[in-house]
Design a protein around this motif. Structure first.
Motif, PDB file in Angstrom:
ATOM      1  N   SER A   1      53.888  70.280  17.645  1.00 13.58           N
ATOM      2  CA  SER A   1      52.931  70.467  16.556  1.00 13.58           C
ATOM      3  C   SER A   1      52.133  69.207  16.248  1.00 13.58           C
ATOM      4  O   SER A   1      51.068  69.276  15.625  1.00 13.58           O
ATOM      5  CB  SER A   1      53.661  70.924  15.292  1.00 13.58           C
ATOM      6  N   THR A   2      52.619  68.044  16.689  1.00 14.10           N
ATOM      7  CA  THR A   2      51.910  66.784  16.441  1.00 14.10           C
ATOM      8  C   THR A   2      50.788  66.535  17.455  1.00 14.10           C
ATOM      9  O   THR A   2      49.996  65.611  17.286  1.00 14.10           O
ATOM     10  CB  THR A   2      52.895  65.608  16.498  1.00 14.10           C
ATOM     11  N   THR A   3      50.707  67.362  18.501  1.00  9.37           N
ATOM     12  CA  THR A   3      49.699  67.166  19.543  1.00  9.37           C
ATOM     13  C   THR A   3      48.312  67.552  19.032  1.00  9.37           C
ATOM     14  O   THR A   3      48.156  68.589  18.380  1.00  9.37           O
ATOM     15  CB  THR A   3      50.025  68.016  20.784  1.00  9.37           C
ATOM     16  N   THR A   4      47.311  66.742  19.321  1.00  8.55           N
ATOM     17  CA  THR A   4      45.933  67.042  18.932  1.00  8.55           C
ATOM     18  C   THR A   4      44.950  66.847  20.080  1.00  8.55           C
ATOM     19  O   THR A   4      43.738  66.920  19.871  1.00  8.55           O
ATOM     20  CB  THR A   4      45.491  66.176  17.736  1.00  8.55           C
TER      21      THR A   4
ATOM     22  N   ALA B   1      48.032  78.647  18.266  1.00  6.88           N
ATOM     23  CA  ALA B   1      48.896  77.847  17.395  1.00  6.88           C
ATOM     24  C   ALA B   1      49.941  78.797  16.825  1.00  6.88           C
ATOM     25  O   ALA B   1      49.593  79.786  16.161  1.00  6.88           O
ATOM     26  CB  ALA B   1      48.083  77.205  16.275  1.00  6.88           C
TER      27      ALA B   1
ATOM     28  N   TYR C   1      51.719  74.464  20.084  1.00  2.00           N
ATOM     29  CA  TYR C   1      50.457  74.936  20.648  1.00  2.00           C
ATOM     30  C   TYR C   1      50.630  75.245  22.130  1.00  2.00           C
ATOM     31  O   TYR C   1      51.465  74.656  22.815  1.00  2.00           O
ATOM     32  CB  TYR C   1      49.364  73.869  20.505  1.00  2.00           C
TER      33      TYR C   1
ATOM     34  N   LYS D   1      41.938  69.685  15.358  1.00  2.56           N
ATOM     35  CA  LYS D   1      42.554  69.240  14.114  1.00  2.56           C
ATOM     36  C   LYS D   1      43.952  69.839  13.989  1.00  2.56           C
ATOM     37  O   LYS D   1      44.178  70.999  14.344  1.00  2.56           O
ATOM     38  CB  LYS D   1      41.701  69.678  12.916  1.00  2.56           C
ATOM     39  N   ASN D   2      44.862  69.030  13.472  1.00  2.00           N
ATOM     40  CA  ASN D   2      46.210  69.525  13.254  1.00  2.00           C
ATOM     41  C   ASN D   2      46.199  70.662  12.243  1.00  2.00           C
ATOM     42  O   ASN D   2      45.491  70.615  11.237  1.00  2.00           O
ATOM     43  CB  ASN D   2      47.113  68.385  12.757  1.00  2.00           C
TER      44      ASN D   2
END
Length: 450
Positions: free
Chosen positions: A351-354, A375, A298, A290-291
């Motif tokens: 930061s948008t990577t999940t 993170a 990350y 989860k973001n």
């Protein structure tokens, strides 16, 4: 014809006026260039603050049972870099988790040992370098009372008034066996991988070419003489699950300016725990999470081993970086500038990577190994008075405060379920059939001959 028309339509100007205008423009340019040169030549005088405080904030999540091993890795990594971390893992494989409450330094455990929320705090003042105690007033929503008592350890020698800000230089210990490095998210191993080093035969130049380890973590909060810190032997309370750092914080004590106070906002609060879902597939592992609000980026790393005799085991490393990196240097706090640069270089995931897939075949049929994820939060600086915009005005703040934030997760690669069952079956059956499956701890002990 066109030249004649253009000339006839051009405005007429007296030659004397043209010369005067040109000289005026040239003079303006010279003056402007001179002003720019003067501004560039001025270097602002910046003096150390009277008082300096650090707050290191960490949220650690882990389902690993071997706390002693993780703690030993953290201590080894801080003192001995890459090889120190591996040696620490081997030494601490049989140790148990301390039953004590909150301990200073839990924020820096590089393998995520000990699930929970942790805060390390320290303060120092140049006006009284031998300061032994201080008080940090905290917001009510930390649920730890009105303040935290900061206590310095007893010095063994006279205290220097200066604060060491230089990164710790690692001291390497040469192991045995082989080390292979893989990198990048995706379904398949990429061309040109792995990069392998036979450490028993490698020369110093081989080491230099093989080991790429980014990361520039500097000292933050410290438990040293002259630096009252928390938690300490007099107050080792744990951070409540519902604690929040948002609100006003202040420091007081002998030699600490009375105006040392600042307010933290949501971006400097404790980060949520990483919620990572692992799915084994065809000798690989899919990772989804989860973001996390306010996460800046990350980084993920995994470590495992392949079977071999006690002196010839192979240590296998993988990271989520698009470029080769052993990963140990990026497992702790990093500056905002470095994080942003390494995101642009595709070392750190945005930061948008999940999601990230560990390629199949790296860790063998069982995809066994140890996984760690971090993170990065955004560090923040507070100071009073603010730095003057005019570089000709010297700046010596009354105080400065630095806050660093991160959230980490560690587990067995692929999740604990299958590995826990496998470990239980191994104990019950005590069968030689399991000899081909070797644990990362066994590999590490073999690499170091311990």
């Amino acid at each position: 014809m066109k030249l004649f028309v253009a000339s006839s339509l051009a405005p007429r100007c007296h030659p004397t006026k043209m010369v005067a205008t040109s000289l005026s423009v040239l003079s303006g340019l010279v003056l402007s260039a001179s002003a720019v040169a003067q501004n560039k030549a001025v270097t602002q005088v910046v003096k150390p603050p009277i008082a300096l405080a650090y707050i290191d904030v960490a949220t650690n999540a882990s389902d690993l049972p071997g706390g002693g091993m993780m703690g030993a890795a953290a201590q080894g990594g801080q003192s001995g870099g890459f090889f120190g971390a591996l040696s620490g893992l081997a030494k601490g494989a049989g140790n148990s988790i301390s039953e004590r409450g909150n301990q200073f330094g839990n924020t820096h455990n590089m393998m995520g040992f000990g699930s929970g929320r942790y805060i390390d705090v320290s303060v120092h003042t140049n006006q009284f370098p031998s300061l032994t105690e201080a008080v940090q007033s905290i917001p009510a929503n930390m649920n730890l009372g009105a303040s935290l008592p900061l206590l310095a350890i007893t010095p063994d020698k006279p205290i220097s008034g200066s604060v060491d800000e230089s990164p710790v230089e690692p001291h390497y210990e040469k192991p045995k066996g082989k080390i292979s490095i893989y990198w990048g998210c995706g379904e398949n191993i990429r061309p040109g991988q792995p990069r392998t080093l036979d450490v028993a035969k490698a020369s110093p130049d081989d080491y230099a070419r093989f080991f790429t380890m980014r990361g520039k973590t500097t000292k933050g909060a410290r438990a040293e003489p002259g630096h009252p810190s928390w938690p300490n032997k007099n107050d080792d309370r744990k951070i409540p699950d519902n604690a929040s750092l948002q609100g006003q914080h202040s420091f007081s004590g002998k030699g600490i300016p009375d105006n040392f106070k600042f307010t933290l906002n949501a971006a400097q609060d404790l980060m949520p725990a990483i919620e990572l879902q692992q799915t084994k597939r065809d000798q690989g592992v899919s990772l989804e999470w989860k973001n996390i609000p306010y996460a800046r980026g990350y980084f993920i790393s995994a470590m495992g081993g392949q079977s071999g005799d006690s002196d010839r085991g192979e240590l296998i490393l993988w990271t989520s970086s698009e470029l080769p990196d052993v990963g140990f240097g990026l497992g702790d706090y990093q500056s905002n500038t470095d994080i942003d640069r390494w995101i642009s270089e595709k070392i750190i995931l945005p930061s948008t990577t999940t999601r990230c897939d560990i390629p199949k075949g790296i860790f063998g049929a069982q995809a066994g190994g140890m996984l760690r994820m971090i993170a990065y939060g955004s560090d923040a600086y507070y100071a009073y008075p603010p730095r003057p915009a005019d570089p000709k005005i010297a700046w010596q703040p009354d105080w400065q405060a630095k806050i660093r934030i991160k959230s980490t997760f560690s587990s067995i690669l692929g999740g604990m379920g299958d590995n826990t069952d496998m470990h239980r079956n191994r104990q019950e059956q005590n069968s030689s059939k399991e000899e081909n499956k070797i644990s990362p701890t066994d590999i590490l002990k073999g690499l170091f001959g311990r």
